[in-house]
Design an enzyme around this catalytic site. Structure first.
Site, PDB file in Angstrom:
ATOM      1  N   LEU A 293       0.849  -1.194   0.000  1.00  0.00           N
ATOM      2  CA  LEU A 293       0.000   0.000   0.000  1.00  0.00           C
ATOM      3  C   LEU A 293       0.885   1.244   0.000  1.00  0.00           C
ATOM      4  CD1 LEU A 293      -2.700  -0.999   2.664  1.00  0.00           C
ATOM      5  CD2 LEU A 293      -2.519  -1.655   0.257  1.00  0.00           C
TER       6      LEU A 293
ATOM      7  N   GLY B  61      -0.761   6.804  -0.132  1.00  0.00           N
ATOM      8  CA  GLY B  61      -0.877   7.967   0.755  1.00  0.00           C
ATOM      9  C   GLY B  61       0.166   9.036   0.467  1.00  0.00           C
TER      10      GLY B  61
ATOM     11  N   ARG C  67       2.301  14.934   6.992  1.00  0.00           N
ATOM     12  CA  ARG C  67       3.175  15.352   8.102  1.00  0.00           C
ATOM     13  C   ARG C  67       4.657  15.360   7.740  1.00  0.00           C
ATOM     14  NH1 ARG C  67       1.019  11.218  12.365  1.00  0.00           N
ATOM     15  NH2 ARG C  67       0.247  10.246  10.456  1.00  0.00           N
TER      16      ARG C  67
ATOM     17  N   GLY D 187      -9.240   4.889   2.381  1.00  0.00           N
ATOM     18  CA  GLY D 187      -8.908   3.940   3.445  1.00  0.00           C
ATOM     19  C   GLY D 187      -8.149   2.724   2.941  1.00  0.00           C
TER      20      GLY D 187
ATOM     21  N   GLU E 189      -9.663   0.617  15.669  1.00  0.00           N
ATOM     22  CA  GLU E 189      -8.770   1.768  15.484  1.00  0.00           C
ATOM     23  C   GLU E 189      -8.806   2.658  16.724  1.00  0.00           C
ATOM     24  OE1 GLU E 189      -6.643   2.215  12.773  1.00  0.00           O
ATOM     25  OE2 GLU E 189      -7.370   0.165  12.641  1.00  0.00           O
TER      26      GLU E 189
HETATM   27  C1  UD1 Z   1      -3.181   1.324   9.927  1.00  0.00           C
HETATM   28  C2  UD1 Z   1      -4.199   0.358  10.538  1.00  0.00           C
HETATM   29  C3  UD1 Z   1      -3.941   0.257  12.041  1.00  0.00           C
HETATM   30  C4  UD1 Z   1      -2.513  -0.184  12.303  1.00  0.00           C
HETATM   31  C5  UD1 Z   1      -1.524   0.747  11.598  1.00  0.00           C
HETATM   32  C6  UD1 Z   1      -0.135   0.165  11.684  1.00  0.00           C
HETATM   33  C7  UD1 Z   1      -6.173   0.719   9.167  1.00  0.00           C
HETATM   34  C8  UD1 Z   1      -7.550   1.307   9.109  1.00  0.00           C
HETATM   35  N1  UD1 Z   1      -5.521   0.884  10.313  1.00  0.00           N
HETATM   36  O1  UD1 Z   1      -3.463   2.598  10.487  1.00  0.00           O
HETATM   37  O2  UD1 Z   1      -4.827  -0.685  12.610  1.00  0.00           O
HETATM   38  O3  UD1 Z   1      -2.257  -0.212  13.686  1.00  0.00           O
HETATM   39  O4  UD1 Z   1      -1.855   0.876  10.207  1.00  0.00           O
HETATM   40  O5  UD1 Z   1       0.804   1.050  11.139  1.00  0.00           O
HETATM   41  O6  UD1 Z   1      -5.753   0.112   8.235  1.00  0.00           O
HETATM   42  N2  UD1 Z   1      -3.055   3.889   2.370  1.00  0.00           N
HETATM   43  C9  UD1 Z   1      -3.442   3.892   1.050  1.00  0.00           C
HETATM   44  N3  UD1 Z   1      -4.688   4.361   0.744  1.00  0.00           N
HETATM   45  C10 UD1 Z   1      -5.552   4.817   1.686  1.00  0.00           C
HETATM   46  C11 UD1 Z   1      -5.130   4.813   3.031  1.00  0.00           C
HETATM   47  C12 UD1 Z   1      -3.888   4.338   3.346  1.00  0.00           C
HETATM   48  O7  UD1 Z   1      -2.696   3.487   0.171  1.00  0.00           O
HETATM   49  O8  UD1 Z   1      -6.664   5.216   1.313  1.00  0.00           O
HETATM   50  C13 UD1 Z   1      -1.696   3.380   2.684  1.00  0.00           C
HETATM   51  C14 UD1 Z   1      -0.807   4.437   3.322  1.00  0.00           C
HETATM   52  O9  UD1 Z   1      -0.083   5.122   2.317  1.00  0.00           O
HETATM   53  C15 UD1 Z   1       0.088   3.583   4.191  1.00  0.00           C
HETATM   54  C16 UD1 Z   1      -0.800   2.422   4.604  1.00  0.00           C
HETATM   55  O10 UD1 Z   1      -1.841   2.371   3.658  1.00  0.00           O
HETATM   56  O11 UD1 Z   1       1.185   3.062   3.482  1.00  0.00           O
HETATM   57  C17 UD1 Z   1      -1.359   2.543   6.023  1.00  0.00           C
HETATM   58  O12 UD1 Z   1      -2.157   3.707   6.076  1.00  0.00           O
HETATM   59  P1  UD1 Z   1      -2.130   4.679   7.316  1.00  0.00           P
HETATM   60  O13 UD1 Z   1      -2.960   5.855   7.021  1.00  0.00           O
HETATM   61  O14 UD1 Z   1      -0.738   4.898   7.753  1.00  0.00           O
HETATM   62  O15 UD1 Z   1      -2.895   3.789   8.384  1.00  0.00           O
HETATM   63  P2  UD1 Z   1      -2.820   3.986   9.944  1.00  0.00           P
HETATM   64  O16 UD1 Z   1      -3.759   5.042  10.355  1.00  0.00           O
HETATM   65  O17 UD1 Z   1      -1.423   4.100  10.397  1.00  0.00           O
END
Ligand code: UD1
Ligand code: MG
Length: 422
Positions: A9, A12, A16, A78, A155
């Site tokens: 993934l 994002g 920050r 998400g 979460e």
């Molecule tokens: C996520 C988990 C959380 C976990 C944490 C660990 C979810 C809802 N929550 O939270 O339980 O403890 O990771 O680090 O999954 N991304 C996309 N598209 C999106 C959203 C995110 O590609 O629409 C990618 C981001 O770029 C990143 C990864 O997914 O590489 C995780 O996303 P992030 O927003 O960091 O999730 P957390 O809130 O940290």
């Protein structure tokens, strides 16, 4: 690994980071965060990889290249939504999918292999990587039932006070049965405080359907640290530095001060080589046994040092080969050079390898003595057993056994000060 596909993934932005670039292409040493995850996945034996890119997807593609496939997420709805964008790659497949994050760059290949092995051998429909944190804030919490089985992930932003006290967290790495994941994804709804499609909701859906779920606890908590800002980048750089230095010391290298020694990925160093403080060794370099490097040496990419080579203080070398027993003790620059064995390169020697257009080669033979402060204007070849007088600027090749002197003769003007003042 058979029947395993990896999704990374990486859509994002990373607000920050306060950067004009997506955080995925920020680097630790000379490698982009997302490329680290791709490379580790490949090292674990998984070749079928799909990267889900979004924000600045061109930069992500440029960093990784064409060894992976790409899916695109136009809107950040998400982690569950991100995975849905790879549906086309998953639909006709059986087997397992491992899901990783592009901004969690220090995950080890052992952890990836463990996750997949457990998922396959225990016939689990989902295997979740967890960790125990004294300060779990910000992470999804692992909710287990009375018998200790993983039931769901909540979460932080949706958690009740009681749930927030749980110290076991979701590391964000999962291995799923592909068919069951695709089915579960259809039922995920954005009914939560962030209005997002959460990937961890697939766990609750599977558990409600009585599908077997397991967990793996990560051995080393630093593997699952994510990068959200530039302080994290510094922290992870230093964790990786420690990890690499420890590996070299275990292999017999002597590092006097591991805090100030930076050895990038893909460097090989022989036993009993000693590295003095403030030394930097970049990727793609191979160093023999019993060498001595530093203090304050800068060994850039693609160098090859044979055994017993000395690279001393304030010396920079790049794309250079050096034969055994050769010494470059201080204040030199060698670029695009091939140096033989038993040669001494005097203080202040410089290979002038760049003419403003091209990089040119300098070749120096065996058993040479290059005096101090010599400029070698490349391309130039110094044959074996040559002596070059200090202060020379060498523009022409020097034949075997010769002495070359290339400097203006000294003129002494008598009584100079006295004449000027009279
Ligand atoms: C996520 C988990 C959380 C976990 C944490 C660990 C979810 C809802 N929550 O939270 O339980 O403890 O990771 O680090 O999954 N991304 C996309 N598209 C999106 C959203 C995110 O590609 O629409 C990618 C981001 O770029 C990143 C990864 O997914 O590489 C995780 O996303 P992030 O927003 O960091 O999730 P957390 O809130 O940290
Ligand atoms: Mg995160």
């Amino acid at each position: 690994m058979e029947n395993v596909i990896a999704l990374i993934l990486a859509a994002g932005k990373g607000t920050r980071m306060k950067s004009h670039k997506t955080k995925m292409v920020h680097k630790i040493f000379d490698k982009e965060l997302v490329k680290r995850v791709v490379d580790t996945t490949l090292e674990s034996g998984i070749n079928d990889i799909v990267v889900i890119a979004g924000y600045q997807k061109e930069l992500v593609e440029e960093a990784i290249g064409d060894k992976v496939k790409y899916a695109y997420q136009e809107e950040m709805l998400g982690t569950g939504h991100a995975v849905m964008q790879a549906r086309d790659y998953l639909e006709n497949k059986n087997g397992k999918v491992i899901i990783l994050c592009g901004d969690v760059p220090l995950i080890s290949k052992e952890t990836i292999i463990n996750m997949v092995n457990q998922c396959q051998q225990n016939n689990e429909y989902a295997t979740v990587l967890t960790a125990n944190y004294d300060n779990p804030s910000g992470y999804g919490r692992i909710i287990r039932d009375k018998s200790g089985r993983l039931k769901e992930i909540i979460e932080e932003k949706d958690a009740k006070e009681e749930q927030k006290k749980i110290k076991e967290i979701n590391a964000g790495v999962y291995c799923f049965d592909i068919k069951s994941l695709l089915t579960a994804l259809e039922s995920i709804k954005p009914n939560n405080n962030q209005n997002e499609y959460y990937l961890p909701d697939a766990i609750k859906i599977m558990n409600d359907n009585n599908l077997k779920i397991g967990t793996v606890t990560v051995n080393d908590n630093t593997e699952i640290l994510g990068v959200n800002n530039k302080k994290d980048l510094e922290l992870l750089t230093n964790i990786l530095k420690r990890r690499i230095n420890n590996r070299h010391m275990q292999n017999g290298v002597i590092i006097e001060n591991a805090e100030t020694t930076y050895i990038y990925d893909d460097v090989k160093i022989g036993e009993d080589t000693i590295i003095h403080p403030n030394t930097i060794i970049k990727s793609g370099t191979i160093i023999g046994k019993n060498c001595e490097l530093g203090p304050n040496a800068y060994i850039r990419e693609n160098c090859l040092l044979e055994d017993n080579v000395k690279i001393g203080s304030f010396t920079e070398i790049k794309n250079t080969q050096i034969g055994h027993n050769t010494k470059v003790p201080h204040l030199s620059y060698l670029g695009d050079a091939i140096v033989g064995s038993n040669t001494n390169i005097g203080c202040g020697t410089i290979t002038c390898n760049y003419d403003g257009l091209n990089k040119n080669k300098t070749i120096i033979g065996n058993n040479c003595f290059i005096g101090s402060n010599v400029n070698l204007i490349a391309p130039v070849t110094i044959s074996d057993n040559v002596t070059i007088a200090a202060g020379s600027t060498i523009t022409d090749d020097v034949p075997r056994d010769d002495l070359a002197i290339a400097r203006a003769r000294q003129v002494n003007k008598e009584h100079y000060k006295k004449d000027v003042t009279n």
